[in-house]
Structure formats: C-alpha cells, structure tokens
Enzyme design. Structure first.
Site, PDB file in Angstrom:
ATOM      1  N   ARG A  57      -2.555  11.093  12.588  1.00 39.73           N
ATOM      2  CA  ARG A  57      -1.631  11.760  13.005  1.00 39.73           C
ATOM      3  C   ARG A  57      -1.785  11.673  14.486  1.00 39.73           C
ATOM      4  O   ARG A  57      -0.785  11.696  15.315  1.00 39.73           O
ATOM      5  CB  ARG A  57      -2.022  13.268  12.743  1.00 39.73           C
ATOM      6  N   ASP A 169       6.249  30.651  15.225  1.00 36.15           N
ATOM      7  CA  ASP A 169       5.465  29.383  14.894  1.00 36.15           C
ATOM      8  C   ASP A 169       4.548  29.005  16.201  1.00 36.15           C
ATOM      9  O   ASP A 169       5.146  29.279  17.489  1.00 36.15           O
ATOM     10  CB  ASP A 169       6.413  28.176  14.272  1.00 36.15           C
TER      11      ASP A 169
HETATM   12  C1  LIG Z   1       3.888  24.149   5.883  1.00 34.63           C
HETATM   13  S1  LIG Z   1       4.730  25.177   7.032  1.00 34.63           S
HETATM   14  C2  LIG Z   1       5.201  26.411   6.367  1.00 34.63           C
HETATM   15  C3  LIG Z   1       6.921  26.770   6.661  1.00 34.63           C
HETATM   16  C4  LIG Z   1       7.366  28.024   6.143  1.00 34.63           C
HETATM   17  N1  LIG Z   1       6.728  29.204   6.049  1.00 34.63           N
HETATM   18  C5  LIG Z   1       7.598  27.669   4.282  1.00 34.63           C
HETATM   19  O1  LIG Z   1       6.903  28.028   3.515  1.00 34.63           O
HETATM   20  O2  LIG Z   1       8.307  26.796   4.299  1.00 34.63           O
HETATM   21  C6  LIG Z   1       3.370  25.934   8.148  1.00 34.63           C
HETATM   22  C7  LIG Z   1       3.571  26.580   9.506  1.00 34.63           C
HETATM   23  O3  LIG Z   1       2.556  27.109   9.913  1.00 34.63           O
HETATM   24  C8  LIG Z   1       2.187  26.936  11.273  1.00 34.63           C
HETATM   25  N2  LIG Z   1       0.963  27.289  11.888  1.00 34.63           N
HETATM   26  C9  LIG Z   1      -0.171  26.525  11.554  1.00 34.63           C
HETATM   27  N3  LIG Z   1      -1.284  27.219  12.046  1.00 34.63           N
HETATM   28  C10 LIG Z   1      -0.648  28.173  13.030  1.00 34.63           C
HETATM   29  C11 LIG Z   1      -1.285  29.317  13.833  1.00 34.63           C
HETATM   30  N4  LIG Z   1      -2.374  29.283  14.026  1.00 34.63           N
HETATM   31  N5  LIG Z   1      -0.348  30.106  14.383  1.00 34.63           N
HETATM   32  C12 LIG Z   1       1.162  30.199  14.139  1.00 34.63           C
HETATM   33  N6  LIG Z   1       1.494  29.347  13.170  1.00 34.63           N
HETATM   34  C13 LIG Z   1       0.925  28.156  12.741  1.00 34.63           C
HETATM   35  C14 LIG Z   1       2.435  25.494  11.457  1.00 34.63           C
HETATM   36  O4  LIG Z   1       2.864  24.926  12.788  1.00 34.63           O
HETATM   37  C15 LIG Z   1       3.691  25.285  10.394  1.00 34.63           C
HETATM   38  O5  LIG Z   1       4.974  25.161  10.936  1.00 34.63           O
END
Ligand SMILES: C[S@@+](CC[C@H](N)C(=O)[O-])C[C@H]1O[C@@H](n2cnc3c(N)ncnc32)[C@H](O)[C@@H]1O
Length: 299
Positions: A57, A169
């Site tokens: 990545r 996010d």
């Molecule tokens: C796999 S996606 C899930 C998207 C959606 N909730 C779904 O279930 O389809 C996980 C998201 O969590 C966000 N994320 C990860 N760590 C985070 C943090 N510390 N604070 C806020 N968002 C975070 C990532 O950037 C990512 O966009």
C-alpha cells in the site's frame, strides 16, 4: 525524473516505474515504527503478518514521491513537513475502504420496518426536531446514501419527518468522493430499480457510465472528516441511530471498547447501533443490548 534500471541492460525507464522501487522491502525496524504509529493514530492494528500488505500500500506513495526506501519514507513522514503534507495520504492508503450500496441488506430492512417505526412512534426520543443518523466510518458514501434513501422512502410512505445523515471518515479522499455523490453505474446495481430511477441521475455523457445522487438527497447527507482516536462528534441535537459497520474489525478489543463508548456518547437512550456482520461487542463493557443479530439499542 529518469533513472537507469541496472538489470535491463541500461534501458532508461521513467522513475515511477523503476524496478528498484518494486524490489524495495521494509526493514523490521521501519515496520515497527509505522505499525506503532498507525495503531496510535488510527486505532488500526497492523500485526507482522500484514507487513507485505503495508509495503504494497505504501509503495504507491514512495513511487509518487520519488522516494527509494521505506526508511527514507518513514523519516519524511515523521518530519514536520511530512506530518503536514504526507500524513493524510498515508491515512488514505493504509485504511480499507471496501463498501457497497445496501451492503448487508437485512440492516436496511430492520431500519425501515422496525427501528424507524419505533422511533417515529415516540416523536424522536431526546426531543429533537429531526431524525439524525450517523454513518461512522462511511468510506466513499454508499452507506450514508443508502440510509438516506431508506429514510426518504419511509418519510413518504409511513409518516412525514425531517432527517439528516452525518457521514464521517478519517480518510480525506473518501470523504471527497462521498461529497461529489458520483459513482460508476455498476456500483448502484444493489439498489432496487425503482429507487435507482428515483435517486440517481445518469451522466449526459453516456460513454462515461457514471451516475450521480440527486441533489435533494445529497443535501440530506453531510460529510466530515473525523478520526475516532482524536475527535468527538460535536452535535447540538439528539442523535438517534449509528451505523458503524466494518470499522471496529480493524481495532484490537481495548480500542474497540474505547471507541464504541466514545461514539455512543451523543446517541440518545433507546437509539440504535448497527455493526458489521463479522463484528461483535461480546465481552466489551458498553451500554448496549442486542435487539437483532449485530443490531443494538443503547440503554
Ligand atoms: C471497510 S470501510 C466500511 C465502510 C462502511 N461502513 C461499510 O460497512 O460499507 C471502513 C472505514 O473506516 C474508516 N476508518 C478506519 N479507521 C478510522 C478511524 N480511526 N476513524 C474514523 N474512520 C476510520 C476507513 O477509512 C474506512 O473508510
């Protein structure tokens, strides 16, 4: 910028595609430094088995910056200039953004058939004037727009009400995509056809095969950057529902407990929480009771 690829008999190739970058590997020392930082900054655990994934990545960033080693990248990232200019790019590439419209459809059925009728029958617990839903970890916007579609439909069919969807996010890039509300046409295949026609507009340039969420629905979804590890949701009105799906799966148990308690704070008592299907609060000290698989109410 050009460099010679020594293994290919002196043929000159553009630096970003230079073989040298491909072969660069991350030392254990640098891996430790980065994984510790990612854990403290984002809550995300990066165990040694994920080293290859982290390398892959970040390789995009090395290429983009014209940096030849992970050591050099790490020094740059932690410099005052790197923390200012590079950190948000690093966050964009190390976070996983997989999402879909109407992902885990049973949640949207429960929302329409159970949660919303229950909340609406009590005239919004907490005394707000509109129903507020938080899509916490919203990625590129498919989840908050799916929620907004359901709220809009229930508002037309069951009882008129005002609503707002907050979409947050940590990644700046996904928030920007969500705000535009523009998606490739195949992305909206999970959306039932009548709703597709109602809530999405096809781009006039048919060679692009893009769709855009209609302005009326886009206006109901507000996107903000928010890091669960550093920020609080500062809301001046009651919050009724939280979707935090497929996010805490990347955190260790201690961080999961801390973050769930933090995001629950603005949620009104009796409000609903939706987690992802592979996530569980079993064993965590959080004020939630299960009402259906992976769906909870705050007590
Ligand atoms: C796999 S996606 C899930 C998207 C959606 N909730 C779904 O279930 O389809 C996980 C998201 O969590 C966000 N994320 C990860 N760590 C985070 C943090 N510390 N604070 C806020 N968002 C975070 C990532 O950037 C990512 O966009």
């Amino acid at each position: 910028m050009f460099a010679i690829n020594e293994r290919s008999s002196g043929i000159v190739v553009p630096f970003p595609y230079n073989q040298d970058i491909h072969d660069t590997w991350m030392s254990d020392r640098v891996f430790h430094r980065l994984s510790k930082f990612i854990h403290s900054k984002l809550g995300i655990k990066v165990p040694p088995v994920k080293k290859t994934m982290l390398e892959a990545r970040l390789r995009k960033r090395l290429r983009h910056l014209g940096i030849r080693s992970y050591d050099e990248y790490c020094d740059y990232l932690f410099s005052p200039e790197g923390l200012q200019d590079e950190l948000h790019h690093m966050i964009d590439v190390v976070t996983t953004h997989k999402t879909d419209f109407f992902r885990e459809p049973v949640h949207f059925d429960y929302l329409a058939q159970k949660a919303l009728p229950a909340l609406l029958s009590k005239d919004f617990p907490g005394g707000g004037k509109r129903l507020v839903v938080w899509s916490a970890g919203c990625s590129t916007g498919e989840e908050p727009y799916s929620i907004a579609v359901v709220l809009s439909e229930v508002s037309r069919k069951l009882k008129r009400f005002q609503f707002l969807v907050l979409a947050t996010d940590v990644s700046r890039q996904v928030i920007e995509t969500g705000r535009t509300g523009i998606y490739e046409e195949e992305k909206i295949e999970p959306v039932p056809l009548p709703l597709r026609k109602k809530y999405f507009l096809k781009s006039r340039d048919r060679s692009k095969r893009l769709v855009r969420v209609v302005p009326g629905l886009r206006a109901k979804v507000i996107f903000r950057q928010l890091n669960f590890m550093e920020d609080y949701l500062d809301l001046r009105e009651p919050l009724h529902i939280i979707f935090c799906r497929n996010v805490i799966i990347y955190f260790d148990r201690k961080t999961q407990e801390m973050i769930i308690n933090k995001i629950l704070r603005p949620l009104t008592r009796g409000g609903y929480v939706f987690l992802g299907h592979s996530e569980t609060i079993h064993g965590l000290d959080v004020p939630l009771v299960p009402v259906a698989p992976t769906i909870y109410q705050k007590i």
